[in-house]
Design an enzyme around this catalytic site. Structure first.
Site, short mmCIF file in Angstrom:
data_model
loop_
_atom_site.label_atom_id
_atom_site.label_comp_id
_atom_site.label_asym_id
_atom_site.label_seq_id
_atom_site.Cartn_x
_atom_site.Cartn_y
_atom_site.Cartn_z
NE ARG A 186 -23.90 -17.44 -68.85
CZ ARG A 186 -23.45 -17.50 -70.10
NH1 ARG A 186 -22.73 -16.53 -70.62
NH2 ARG A 186 -23.69 -18.57 -70.85
CE LYS B 123 -18.85 -24.18 -70.80
NZ LYS B 123 -20.26 -23.77 -70.75
CB CYS C 115 -39.05 -35.24 -55.26
SG CYS C 115 -40.27 -35.70 -56.49
CB CYS D 266 -28.43 -18.54 -71.17
SG CYS D 266 -28.69 -18.83 -69.42
CG ASP E 287 -19.78 -29.00 -68.25
OD1 ASP E 287 -20.52 -28.23 -67.61
OD2 ASP E 287 -19.65 -28.96 -69.49
#
Ligand SMILES: [Zn+2]
Length: 340
Positions: A66, A81, A166, A181, A55
């Site tokens: 979340r 993270k 794929c 988001c 990450d």
């Protein structure tokens, strides 16, 4: 066999043999935000042999609603993270080898890991990286599980090289939404629903229950209580596909196909040229961003949106200037948070 996994072993399709297989597998989770947090936790609880998490981001307070592996302390310390996730994962199961990599999910990093990887789980938030994963998965013959969520809407699909169409083939059939988001928000149950579907497939793959794999693309709107499973068969597999077709060339592994980023000297600005030439609807993006509360300016040629203390200027051809930073990583973060 450790009593720890007794309930999972009791589940007939897994059994002692399945558990042994799981314990010898190496899984790569790319992105440990919301999806990656949840899948990583389930993988270490299930007793996978080795887990590598990759990450590029750090923990912020807006993640805590979340992203289940992180705490207030991680956000206050602005921990990467991958590191914060590893700290929590080894608290949950100290027997698992957890490797944390802080950095971009770039070709070189994934290619270096690929020879030992048995499964890749998608926890990313953009299609540029997913198309690279798709190419590498086919080049190295590694199954991978696509997952995406925004708002109350989620989708997932299991890609098994040589067996299924794929991601490129799939994307030809499905429209892409320009929502993220950061523009329409997200609720935690959406994340958990996607990861439940991802992980049941992961456990089938790791325990080598190959014939049990789902053959559908699942998409749902949890808020509206709608779910659709679309049969993804040979019909959508394109024999000329450059990734999974008869003569694969893995186009997303060549430099030309990547987002080209350059710091513009003396301007405190980074320019990004994305590889995906979508038909950008400035109108649609503008209304989504305004709805999300961003300050947006617009003329027929470009959109200008303010985020944090930066300003992104987006041109019709997809090119973006991020003003207020010389950091390529920061600029890409802002770009992907607004564009997906
Ligand atoms: Zn294909």
């Amino acid at each position: 066999m450790d009593d720890r996994y007794s309930r999972q072993v009791l589940f007939a399709p897994i059994g002692v043999e399945g558990q042994m297989r799981i314990s010898k597998k190496h899984v790569l989770v790319i992105g440990v935000g919301a999806l990656g947090s949840s899948t990583s936790e389930m993988l270490v609880r299930a007793g996978v042999g080795k887990l590598t998490i990759l990450d590029r981001d750090y923990v912020e307070s807006s993640n805590l609603q979340r992203q289940q592996l992180f705490s207030e302390k991680d956000a206050a310390n602005e921990l990467p993270k991958a590191i914060a996730a590893k700290n929590r994962l080894i608290e949950i199961n100290q027997d698992i080898a957890v490797e944390a990599i802080v950095g971009e999910a770039d070709i070189a990093t994934i290619e270096r890991l690929a020879p030992t990887i048995d499964l890749i789980v998608d926890g990313t938030d953009n299609f540029e990286i997913r198309l690279i994963i798709n190419d590498l998965a086919h080049k190295f013959n590694i199954p991978w599980i696509f997952g995406a969520c925004v708002g109350s809407y989620g989708s997932t699909y299991t890609i098994n090289p040589g067996q299924t169409p794929c991601l490129s083939c799939l994307l030809k059939e499905l429209p892409l939404k320009g929502q993220t988001c950061d523009t329409v928000g997200i609720i935690a149950p959406t994340v958990q629903m996607v990861t439940a579907h991802q992980m049941v497939e992961a456990i089938k793959i790791l325990s080598e229950n190959w014939s049990e794999l789902r053959e559908t693309y699942i998409t749902f709107d949890l808020w509206k209580n709608q779910q659709l499973a679309i049969k993804v068969g040979d019909a959508i597999k394109n024999k000329d596909c450059l990734t999974c077709g008869e003569n694969p060339q893995y186009p997303f592994l060549s430099y030309d196909s990547h987002t080209k980023a350059a710091v513009l000297c003396g301007r405190n600005t980074v320019q990004l040229r994305p590889s995906i030439d979508g038909k950008l609807s400035l109108e649609l993006l503008s209304s989504q961003w305004k709805q999300a509360g961003y300050e947006v300016r617009q003329n027929p040629y470009l959109l200008s949106v303010k985020k944090e203390n930066l300003r992104m200027v987006l041109f019709k051809d997809g090119r973006a200037l991020i003003h207020g930073t010389n950091s390529l990583i920061k600029a890409k973060q802002i770009y992907h948070s607004l564009m997906g």
